[in-house]
Scaffold this motif. Structure first.
Motif, PDB file in Angstrom:
ATOM      1  N   VAL A  47      35.701  49.934 -14.384  1.00 27.11           N
ATOM      2  CA  VAL A  47      36.978  50.017 -13.681  1.00 27.11           C
ATOM      3  C   VAL A  47      37.678  51.334 -14.008  1.00 27.11           C
ATOM      4  O   VAL A  47      38.179  52.040 -13.125  1.00 27.11           O
ATOM      5  CB  VAL A  47      37.887  48.814 -14.044  1.00 27.11           C
ATOM      6  N   ASN A  48      37.702  51.690 -15.270  1.00 30.31           N
ATOM      7  CA  ASN A  48      38.372  52.931 -15.682  1.00 30.31           C
ATOM      8  C   ASN A  48      37.628  54.170 -15.203  1.00 30.31           C
ATOM      9  O   ASN A  48      38.248  55.173 -14.826  1.00 30.31           O
ATOM     10  CB  ASN A  48      38.554  52.951 -17.200  1.00 30.31           C
ATOM     11  N   ASP A  49      36.303  54.119 -15.182  1.00 29.51           N
ATOM     12  CA  ASP A  49      35.528  55.247 -14.664  1.00 29.51           C
ATOM     13  C   ASP A  49      35.810  55.470 -13.177  1.00 29.51           C
ATOM     14  O   ASP A  49      35.678  56.598 -12.676  1.00 29.51           O
ATOM     15  CB  ASP A  49      34.031  55.005 -14.863  1.00 29.51           C
ATOM     16  N   ALA A  50      36.197  54.394 -12.492  1.00 32.29           N
ATOM     17  CA  ALA A  50      36.488  54.485 -11.057  1.00 32.29           C
ATOM     18  C   ALA A  50      37.965  54.754 -10.774  1.00 32.29           C
ATOM     19  O   ALA A  50      38.404  54.661  -9.621  1.00 32.29           O
ATOM     20  CB  ALA A  50      36.054  53.199 -10.360  1.00 32.29           C
ATOM     21  N   GLY A  51      38.757  55.064 -11.810  1.00 24.95           N
ATOM     22  CA  GLY A  51      40.154  55.411 -11.590  1.00 24.95           C
ATOM     23  C   GLY A  51      41.158  54.404 -12.092  1.00 24.95           C
ATOM     24  O   GLY A  51      42.367  54.590 -11.917  1.00 24.95           O
ATOM     25  N   GLY A  52      40.682  53.333 -12.710  1.00 27.22           N
ATOM     26  CA  GLY A  52      41.602  52.354 -13.287  1.00 27.22           C
ATOM     27  C   GLY A  52      42.307  51.516 -12.233  1.00 27.22           C
ATOM     28  O   GLY A  52      41.789  51.270 -11.136  1.00 27.22           O
ATOM     29  N   ILE A  53      43.505  51.096 -12.560  1.00 28.08           N
ATOM     30  CA  ILE A  53      44.328  50.268 -11.674  1.00 28.08           C
ATOM     31  C   ILE A  53      45.451  51.156 -11.139  1.00 28.08           C
ATOM     32  O   ILE A  53      46.433  51.421 -11.847  1.00 28.08           O
ATOM     33  CB  ILE A  53      44.910  49.047 -12.415  1.00 28.08           C
ATOM     34  N   ALA A  54      45.276  51.662  -9.917  1.00 31.99           N
ATOM     35  CA  ALA A  54      46.257  52.569  -9.327  1.00 31.99           C
ATOM     36  C   ALA A  54      46.595  53.718 -10.272  1.00 31.99           C
ATOM     37  O   ALA A  54      47.760  54.072 -10.459  1.00 31.99           O
ATOM     38  CB  ALA A  54      47.524  51.793  -8.931  1.00 31.99           C
ATOM     39  N   GLY A  55      45.570  54.275 -10.892  1.00 30.50           N
ATOM     40  CA  GLY A  55      45.762  55.413 -11.784  1.00 30.50           C
ATOM     41  C   GLY A  55      46.058  55.066 -13.220  1.00 30.50           C
ATOM     42  O   GLY A  55      46.118  55.969 -14.075  1.00 30.50           O
ATOM     43  N   ARG A  56      46.259  53.810 -13.522  1.00 33.08           N
ATOM     44  CA  ARG A  56      46.527  53.386 -14.899  1.00 33.08           C
ATOM     45  C   ARG A  56      45.269  52.812 -15.525  1.00 33.08           C
ATOM     46  O   ARG A  56      44.539  52.050 -14.875  1.00 33.08           O
ATOM     47  CB  ARG A  56      47.634  52.329 -14.931  1.00 33.08           C
ATOM     48  N   PRO A  57      44.972  53.140 -16.773  1.00 32.29           N
ATOM     49  CA  PRO A  57      43.773  52.585 -17.416  1.00 32.29           C
ATOM     50  C   PRO A  57      43.903  51.085 -17.643  1.00 32.29           C
ATOM     51  O   PRO A  57      44.998  50.575 -17.901  1.00 32.29           O
ATOM     52  CB  PRO A  57      43.701  53.334 -18.749  1.00 32.29           C
TER      53      PRO A  57
END
Length: 379
Positions: A47-57
């Motif tokens: 999930v974090n490698d793909a950008g997280g949650i709307a930019g948040r880790p």
């Protein structure tokens, strides 16, 4: 204009937190906890490698339950105070039941990964959802397998817990409807040698291990396997003990040909195959179904967080709208009669065992569930 919830989240680098409940120390089943955590962590990393949650880790805040319901309840209180958006995980059913009750009381969304007790909460709740199938469904399939294999008189070596009592009830009801019978043998009152004597006297054709691992499950298996009077008795372990490498390490050849329940499709699709390979690298060996449950848990929560934001009420309100491609099939939640939480109704179920000719290889003996997949597994 109304801004979508995910887009309104802060992008200042602060994390979106998920509390993870995992048994990592004894008397918890440590190997199961390690697999569960591996799946949770792999999915969070992706999930974090793909950008997280709307930019948040996305951050996992892990707490060890050690198979202790009170420790789990305290962890839920702590995690709620730390501001986690939701809870994930837990393997042991009795522990998950306590965690679910506390999460419900605190209005904290909880996606339970592995626990199977039908009555995960006393009353219906909108705050809890579950990936594993309810015990009544999985153990009914196991009863079907026993009957198809010609077993009508079944002994169960059991211990006095809610989980084992519930499983015994499912088996007894399922078998009784078709002329079968269940004989309960209380392992709080019997030694393995005395159990063997009872088995020989009762004439059961199968013995199911509804007991803790490694004690007393491992000594029971050794005693039965070495008793010539019981050479034709089938051993079974519906709770899944033979899935893990510790079982094979402790029992060797004695641990093969003991059918158990596992929650995998007959064939994994492309996502499941890719995740299986990554989990194997992370674990240093074949991943269990519990590792896939962990991965799917975070995959679902991440999808909900992206669309709904980190507000707890919005997360819980979205359970009936979830539609996520997991490693073992498409995950959607619905209300199931007799089940108090939002339930994935399509969880795949197998009865499998370790091949006596090759104990590191699993044989699928019987299968059920709604999920399908496209290619052979790589696990």
């Amino acid at each position: 204009m109304n801004t979508p919830p995910a887009a309104s989240e802060r992008t200042d680098g602060s994390s979106v937190r998920i509390g993870a409940l995992v048994p990592l120390t004894r008397p918890g089943w440590v190997e199961a906890g390690r697999h569960l955590l591996a799946g949770l962590e792999l999915a969070a990393r992706e999930v974090n490698d793909a950008g997280g949650i709307a930019g948040r880790p996305l951050e996992l805040v892990v707490r060890d339950t050690a198979a202790d319901p009170q420790k789990a309840a305290a962890a839920v209180d702590e995690l709620a105070g730390l501001g986690v958006a939701a809870l994930a995980g837990e393997y042991h059913s009795v522990v998950a039941r306590t965690a679910a009750a506390r999460a419900d009381a605190l209005r904290l969304p909880f996606l339970c990964s592995s626990a199977v007790l039908d009555a995960l909460t006393e009353q219906p709740t909108d705050w809890v959802a579950r990936l594993a199938p309810p015990q009544s469904r999985g153990w009914q399939l196991y009863a079907d397998f026993l009957l198809r294999a010609g077993h009508r008189r079944i002994a169960v070596a059991t211990q006095p817990t809610v989980y084992w009592a519930s499983g015994t009830r499912v088996l007894r009801d399922s078998l009784a409807r078709r002329g079968g019978a269940v004989i309960e043998l209380d392992m709080s009152a019997l030694t393995p040698a005395e159990l063997c004597d009872e088995l020989a006297a009762q004439g059961a054709t199968a013995l199911l291990l509804l007991v803790g691992h490694p004690e007393p499950a491992v000594p029971i298996v050794k005693a039965v396997r070495r008793d010539q009077r019981l050479a034709e008795v089938m051993l079974g372990a519906p709770a899944g003990q033979p899935e893990f490498t510790e079982w094979a390490a402790l029992l060797g050849d004695h641990g093969a040909a003991i059918p158990f329940l596992r929650y995998l499709p007959e064939r994994l699709g492309p996502l499941g195959a890719r995740v299986g390979t990554a989990l194997r690298e992370r674990l240093g060996g074949a991943p269990s179904f519990v590792a896939f449950e962990g991965y799917d848990t975070v995959a679902v929560l991440a999808d909900v967080l992206r669309s709904q934001g980190a507000g707890r009420a919005r997360i819980a309100g979205f359970w009936p709208h979830v539609a996520v491609e997991g490693t073992r099939g498409r995950i959607q939640f619905s209300r199931t009669p007799g089940i108090s939480v939002w339930q994935w109704a399509g969880t795949p179920i197998q009865v499998a065992d370790r091949d006596p000719a090759e104990p590191d290889t699993f044989r699928i003996l019987h299968a059920g569930g709604e999920s399908t997949a496209a290619r052979p597994p790589t696990i």
